[in-house]
Write a protein that holds these residues in place. Sequence first.
Motif, mmCIF file in Angstrom:
data_model
loop_
_atom_site.group_PDB
_atom_site.id
_atom_site.type_symbol
_atom_site.label_atom_id
_atom_site.label_comp_id
_atom_site.label_asym_id
_atom_site.label_seq_id
_atom_site.Cartn_x
_atom_site.Cartn_y
_atom_site.Cartn_z
ATOM 1 N N CYS A 83 -40.106 19.134 -55.708
ATOM 2 C CA CYS A 83 -39.058 18.608 -56.877
ATOM 3 C C CYS A 83 -38.159 17.515 -56.004
ATOM 4 C CB CYS A 83 -38.310 19.635 -57.357
ATOM 5 S SG CYS A 83 -39.070 20.722 -58.427
ATOM 6 N N CYS A 124 -39.715 24.042 -54.560
ATOM 7 C CA CYS A 124 -38.210 22.988 -54.547
ATOM 8 C C CYS A 124 -38.526 21.760 -53.462
ATOM 9 C CB CYS A 124 -37.355 23.928 -53.799
ATOM 10 S SG CYS A 124 -35.677 23.355 -53.293
ATOM 11 N N SER A 164 -40.219 27.802 -52.549
ATOM 12 C CA SER A 164 -39.724 27.119 -51.155
ATOM 13 C C SER A 164 -40.528 25.589 -51.371
ATOM 14 C CB SER A 164 -39.772 27.458 -49.929
ATOM 15 O OG SER A 164 -39.333 26.864 -49.086
#
Length: 493
Positions: free
Chosen positions: A9, A6, A3
């Motif tokens: 990103c 992510c 998580s």
Amino acid sequence: MASLRCVSCIAIFSLLISCIFVIIGIIGIALGPRIMQNQINKQLPLTADSDQLAGWSTPPVPIYLQFWLWECTNPAEVVRGGKPTVFQRGPFTYLEHRNKAGVYFNENYTVTYRQVISYTFLRNMSAEDESVKITMVNTPIVTIVSLIRNQSNITQEIFNFVKDIYKETLFVNRTAGEWIWGYEDPLLKAARSIPILKDLIPDDHFGYFYGSNGTDDGLYTVFTGGNDITVLNHINKWNGVSSLPYWRTPWGNQINGTDGSWFPPLINKDLQSERLYLYSTDICRSLYAKFERHSSVLNIPTESFSIPAEVFLNSTLNPDNIAFGTTDSGVLDVSVCRQGAPIYISLPHLLYAADQYKDRLEGIAPNADIHRTILEVEPHTGLVLSAQKRLQINVFLQREELIYDFKNIAEVILPAIWINESTTIDQKSADDLNNQVLRYFTIIRWVSTVLIPVGIILFITTLVLLKKRRSKDESTPLLYAGSSNTIASDHDY
């Protein structure tokens, strides 16, 4: 861990997008208009299949030619040496039809053509009908007197005899249409029948614009702009020549600029020092207009240019004008290109003319706001969206002892007729110009302006959210650690 990765990103992607937005916005503001202008410059040159060829050949917007005729209200006094009192009659308005004929594209980035012009009288836009009679100076007789001034006394006496037979006087009564478009003059016709006078008089018709309806004013060769956009529509040759034979210096005889209907783009030019040159067959010379102010036509931004007073100054005040003779400021002797007729050109009401010319008349009221030539040019395309081209034809009267009616007259430059050739783009043409060209500049400007703050806001928001996320992640292990200790203590009990 997945998580967190992510989130990182997404944050990097958001920061990248925000930077791209800002960069594109800055590039759009700095380079967007130039890129668009370069694209326009590629489309502007005239070719056999260019989009603007039809509009160039036959202008889509109406062009009007208006005439004001100067009536002399005290002709008897003028003959006795009194000051002329004049009164303008008009306007007499005509719709101008233009069509370029014999269009031929040459290999050296020029195009050759003749521009055929005809006129239709518009009674609803005129003060009076063109059949109304007006008393004006008898220019044919003044012309003959000027032509025989240096001839022998016998020649002048013969002319006196012929003039008396036909009862010609210094002022005559003709219709407005005759004064403008011409009539067969009995005195000119009779004079041409006399061998000693025939060679001096080229035609037995007279009209200030005689021979101008349904005809062209010469063979033009202009640059297409294909290899150099800065000379788009500039005249290369007129009637096969690139310079005139009329004036005293090579500079004065140059054919410079365009015909005044279309100029090269004005973008990236210093408007304060820019001169828009145009050549006029009416005055047999080139002249220039200078920037006056920013303006608009039907909400389209334009640059307003006008012909300045300096163009009409005498050679003492403006040495360049030594080419055009020795008259004082405000008038131009064009007899050299008018078959010897004593015709002088000025602005209407002798605007910008020397006091010595204006003081010899009663009835004129020069006003720069309504008597100048004004051109409003769209800067990206060089198109003239609105124009008011004005000039006045005057007749030079001077005493001649051997000619009746000329023995006592005072020397004066007498106004005869002034014109205003005007046009303004219509709403449909303005909408087409906006939709096809100008709106893209607006789109680029607004998109660029919006992208920069959006990119900045996105960048800051991403950083704030990322910082909050990190703060939360850093505090979470401590909470877990506290919970673990509590459980262990309970288990111990």
